[in-house]
Design an enzyme around this catalytic site. Structure first.
Site, PDB file in Angstrom:
ATOM      1  N   SER A 246     -44.700  24.851  21.011  1.00 40.81           N
ATOM      2  CA  SER A 246     -45.049  23.837  20.030  1.00 40.81           C
ATOM      3  C   SER A 246     -43.932  23.713  19.009  1.00 40.81           C
ATOM      4  O   SER A 246     -43.198  24.667  18.741  1.00 40.81           O
ATOM      5  CB  SER A 246     -46.347  24.237  19.331  1.00 40.81           C
ATOM      6  OG  SER A 246     -46.521  23.508  18.138  1.00 40.81           O
TER       7      SER A 246
ATOM      8  N   GLU B  75     -47.428  24.156  26.254  1.00 39.63           N
ATOM      9  CA  GLU B  75     -46.934  24.782  25.032  1.00 39.63           C
ATOM     10  C   GLU B  75     -47.647  26.112  24.821  1.00 39.63           C
ATOM     11  O   GLU B  75     -48.842  26.238  25.083  1.00 39.63           O
ATOM     12  CB  GLU B  75     -47.165  23.865  23.829  1.00 39.63           C
ATOM     13  CG  GLU B  75     -46.301  22.630  23.856  1.00 39.63           C
ATOM     14  CD  GLU B  75     -46.483  21.742  22.641  1.00 39.63           C
ATOM     15  OE1 GLU B  75     -45.678  20.813  22.492  1.00 39.63           O
ATOM     16  OE2 GLU B  75     -47.421  21.972  21.855  1.00 39.63           O
TER      17      GLU B  75
ATOM     18  N   CYS C 188     -49.121  16.256  12.309  1.00 35.53           N
ATOM     19  CA  CYS C 188     -48.954  17.595  11.730  1.00 35.53           C
ATOM     20  C   CYS C 188     -47.742  17.628  10.802  1.00 35.53           C
ATOM     21  O   CYS C 188     -46.668  17.139  11.143  1.00 35.53           O
ATOM     22  CB  CYS C 188     -48.823  18.625  12.834  1.00 35.53           C
ATOM     23  SG  CYS C 188     -50.245  18.653  13.951  1.00 35.53           S
TER      24      CYS C 188
ATOM     25  N   ASP D 214     -52.200  17.533  21.126  1.00 29.52           N
ATOM     26  CA  ASP D 214     -51.781  18.893  21.467  1.00 29.52           C
ATOM     27  C   ASP D 214     -52.552  19.936  20.671  1.00 29.52           C
ATOM     28  O   ASP D 214     -52.837  21.022  21.174  1.00 29.52           O
ATOM     29  CB  ASP D 214     -50.283  19.060  21.206  1.00 29.52           C
ATOM     30  CG  ASP D 214     -49.434  18.358  22.252  1.00 29.52           C
ATOM     31  OD1 ASP D 214     -50.015  17.727  23.150  1.00 29.52           O
ATOM     32  OD2 ASP D 214     -48.200  18.433  22.167  1.00 29.52           O
TER      33      ASP D 214
ATOM     34  N   CYS E 225     -48.548  10.840  17.745  1.00 26.28           N
ATOM     35  CA  CYS E 225     -48.736  12.189  18.274  1.00 26.28           C
ATOM     36  C   CYS E 225     -47.518  12.603  19.094  1.00 26.28           C
ATOM     37  O   CYS E 225     -46.750  11.770  19.558  1.00 26.28           O
ATOM     38  CB  CYS E 225     -49.998  12.241  19.130  1.00 26.28           C
ATOM     39  SG  CYS E 225     -51.057  13.649  18.755  1.00 26.28           S
ATOM     40  N   ASP E 226     -47.393  13.920  19.313  1.00 29.48           N
ATOM     41  CA  ASP E 226     -46.162  14.499  19.847  1.00 29.48           C
ATOM     42  C   ASP E 226     -45.591  13.770  21.054  1.00 29.48           C
ATOM     43  O   ASP E 226     -44.416  13.432  21.090  1.00 29.48           O
ATOM     44  CB  ASP E 226     -46.394  15.964  20.224  1.00 29.48           C
ATOM     45  CG  ASP E 226     -46.643  16.843  19.012  1.00 29.48           C
ATOM     46  OD1 ASP E 226     -46.666  16.313  17.882  1.00 29.48           O
ATOM     47  OD2 ASP E 226     -46.821  18.057  19.188  1.00 29.48           O
ATOM     48  N   LYS E 227     -46.391  13.558  22.100  1.00 29.64           N
ATOM     49  CA  LYS E 227     -45.852  12.989  23.338  1.00 29.64           C
ATOM     50  C   LYS E 227     -45.816  11.470  23.311  1.00 29.64           C
ATOM     51  O   LYS E 227     -45.117  10.854  24.118  1.00 29.64           O
ATOM     52  CB  LYS E 227     -46.676  13.458  24.547  1.00 29.64           C
ATOM     53  CG  LYS E 227     -46.811  14.960  24.668  1.00 29.64           C
ATOM     54  CD  LYS E 227     -45.477  15.680  24.653  1.00 29.64           C
ATOM     55  CE  LYS E 227     -45.643  17.177  24.541  1.00 29.64           C
ATOM     56  NZ  LYS E 227     -46.251  17.634  23.283  1.00 29.64           N
TER      57      LYS E 227
ATOM     58  N   CYS F 263     -53.670  12.189  14.036  1.00 27.86           N
ATOM     59  CA  CYS F 263     -52.289  11.713  14.154  1.00 27.86           C
ATOM     60  C   CYS F 263     -52.198  10.201  14.282  1.00 27.86           C
ATOM     61  O   CYS F 263     -51.244   9.586  13.809  1.00 27.86           O
ATOM     62  CB  CYS F 263     -51.611  12.355  15.360  1.00 27.86           C
ATOM     63  SG  CYS F 263     -51.775  14.143  15.466  1.00 27.86           S
TER      64      CYS F 263
END
Length: 575
Positions: free
Chosen positions: A491, A465, A214, A96, A137-139, A64
């Site tokens: 997720s 998640e 992703c 994640d 990345c996600d966070k 990511c």
């Protein structure tokens, strides 16, 4: 003598382009600080320039973030070209995808707070004037935006970009386009004997063909789209993939933009208004984006001192249709969105329908409407993005629920529901592992309402998640037949009948703590209701003598987190 226009203009106080860095560059007493700055490359002429923090979550742990090293260099070129002086620093990022389904996932959501805190710490300590914030990345995306909102300086957000889809060659000779979510679902299918192990291996080797986040409309791409809709990133910058060299251009222009924001005196909270958050919610709803966006937008708004609540998501979701046929529920990925014009296509369609506020200010210094007029994006293509006259669903892809099981609220990704009502029998598990064991044993069956509790912000801790269990349920062929409910999260790649963020959480004596095997649970998506069908007096009697389990972590970051974190209904913020 009359005052001339030029004299009046001279009287107008111009914004200080160095509102903070004078603390470390100006005056006799700053000799030591200047000496330190000379060692990192600054010369006499540079001390008059605004200092721009280039905060990057680059690391080698996950694909990511791999492009961020390259993009940070381009950002710095842009800052230099605009007359600023860039100073790069790093922060953390948690993968994640790697931390899913084990103890590591407890540390995912707290990383959002650590990122925001660490960026704030450096920006405040070093007295940097503005920032370009890079994340993949996600966070790390919401963490960076929370920092921008908290600091209220000139700030621009830049996304790393998404990964290209992979292609797996399966044992039957077919080829299949895959993302990381296919691996989680393949595990469940293989465990039930529905997929050979060699196909799982083929999918594993194909899901991540290179750098980038992703690829579906999972959490990272959802939050990148939200950042663009908020006005915190350059128009059109969310959709191009990580490997696309257009990103280098966006990076350079982001560096230039932050210096121009300083010249104009525009700070993050000038952009992050209530109307801007409403725009972001509308875009998330129309894309059918990740439920994590609810949690993160609430948290960013909290840092910006904007009153945002679950009711705002309900209000906007009731009038904004779901338009994007994207994964995890649809057919397409972010690169397909890019091919048809990117996020501006969606924003222009919503603006034309009166569902977006065009007057909101953005990091370009222009408004949303002005930006879209300059880009002139095409109309929705009808396949990846539907026209408003032909939506996938008449309302947004995320629904806020309330009811006897979720008095403070819960969140469901309604984009994937084929019917409005599900009624099932509770199978109650304290933690995800027990539910996975039951699925592998074959004891979770059609019609069950699987309840996973003590996974909330405090009780987890960290609000893990549940992708391992949701992927396994779908892989086992039960994705449309089993309801999953949790005080944890899902997720952005989750599919199936999944209700998360149930509040109050179990550890706070929320109703989910008192569910028992065999209770009947009713989900009514159309009416936004989640109820337990047990006599209220009998259900209330179960509260007698309730004692929550002791904290799982007694030292370290999660021990601190449990003492500070609030309800998911307000974004799981710390303070």
């Amino acid at each position: 003598m009359p005052t001339t226009d030029s004299a009046r203009a001279a009287d107008i106080k111009q914004p200080d382009i160095k509102p903070r860095s004078r603390d470390v560059t100006d005056g006799l007493e700053k000799a030591a600080a200047r000496g330190m700055l000379r060692a990192v490359g600054m010369g006499d002429e540079d001390f008059a320039k605004p200092q721009i923090g280039v905060a990057s979550s680059w690391n080698e742990i996950t694909p990511c973030n791999l492009s961020l090293d390259r993009l940070a260099k381009a950002v710095k070129e842009g800052v230099f070209a605009a007359g600023g002086y860039p100073l790069e620093f790093g922060t953390i990022s948690v993968s994640d995808g790697i931390s899913m389904g084990h103890e590591g996932m407890h540390f995912s959501l707290v990383s959002r707070e650590v990122i925001a805190d660490s960026v704030e710490t450096v920006m405040q300590a070093e007295r940097l004037d503005g920032s370009v914030l890079l994340a993949g990345c996600d966070k790390s995306l919401p963490g960076m935006l929370m920092a921008a909102a908290r600091l209220d300086l000139a700030s621009v957000f830049l996304y790393a970009g998404s990964i290209l889809p992979g292609v797996a060659k399966l044992s039957d000779g077919s080829e299949r386009e895959v993302t990381i979510i296919d691996a989680f679902e393949a595990v469940g299918a293989c465990a039930r004997g529905l997929m050979p192990r060699e196909d799982v291996d083929a999918i594993e080797r194909a899901i991540c063909p290179g750098e980038g986040a992703c690829g579906g409309m999972y959490t990272a791409n959802t939050m990148a789209s939200a950042a663009e809709a908020l006005g915190m990133s350059l128009p059109g910058s969310a959709a191009p993939p990580a490997t696309d060299r257009r990103r280098d251009g966006f990076a350079r222009r982001s560096g230039q933009a932050v210096v121009e924001l300083l010249r104009r005196g525009i700070t993050a909270r000038d952009i992050l208004t209530k109307e801007a958050f409403e725009n972001a919610i509308a875009v998330v709803m129309a894309f059918g984006g990740s439920t994590n966006a609810v949690l993160h937008l609430l948290a960013i708004a909290h840092e910006a001192d904007v009153a945002l609540s679950l009711d705002d998501f309900s209000r906007i979701g009731s009038k904004v249709p779901h338009l994007a046929d994207v994964k995890p529920f649809g057919r397409h990925v972010m690169t397909d969105v890019d091919h048809i014009g990117g996020v501006p296509v969606m924003m222009k369609a919503l603006l034309d329908a009166g569902l977006l506020n065009g007057d909101c200010l953005t990091v370009t210094g222009a408004t949303v409407a002005q930006n879209l007029a300059a880009i002139a994006p095409p109309d929705p293509d009808g396949k990846v993005l539907r026209a408003l006259s032909d939506p996938l669903h008449p309302t947004g892809g995320i629904t806020i629920l309330r009811g006897s099981l979720a008095p403070e609220g819960a969140v469901v990704k309604s984009a994937g529901f084929d019917s409005d009502v599900f009624e099932g029998t509770a199978r109650v598990f304290d933690g995800e592992r027990a539910a996975l064991d039951a699925l592998e044993d074959g004891t979770i069956t059609k019609g069950d309402a699987v309840v996973i509790r003590y996974e909330g912000p405090k009780g987890g801790p960290g609000m893990r998640e549940m992708l391992a269990i949701t992927g396994a349920i779908k892989g086992a062929g039960l994705g449309k037949d089993v309801l999953l409910l949790t005080d944890g999260r899902f997720s952005g790649g989750t599919t199936g009948l999944c209700v998360g963020h149930i509040a109050p959480e179990a550890v706070d004596a929320g109703p989910i703590a008192f569910l028992r095997d065999g209770d009947r649970i009713r989900l009514d998506v159309a009416n936004r209701v989640l109820d337990v069908l047990v006599d209220p007096a009998e259900f209330d009697s179960r509260r007698t003598g309730f004692t929550p389990p002791p904290p799982r972590y007694k030292t370290g970051v999660l021990a601190k987190y449990v003492k500070l974190v609030g309800s998911a209904a307000i974004g799981a913020v710390c303070g």
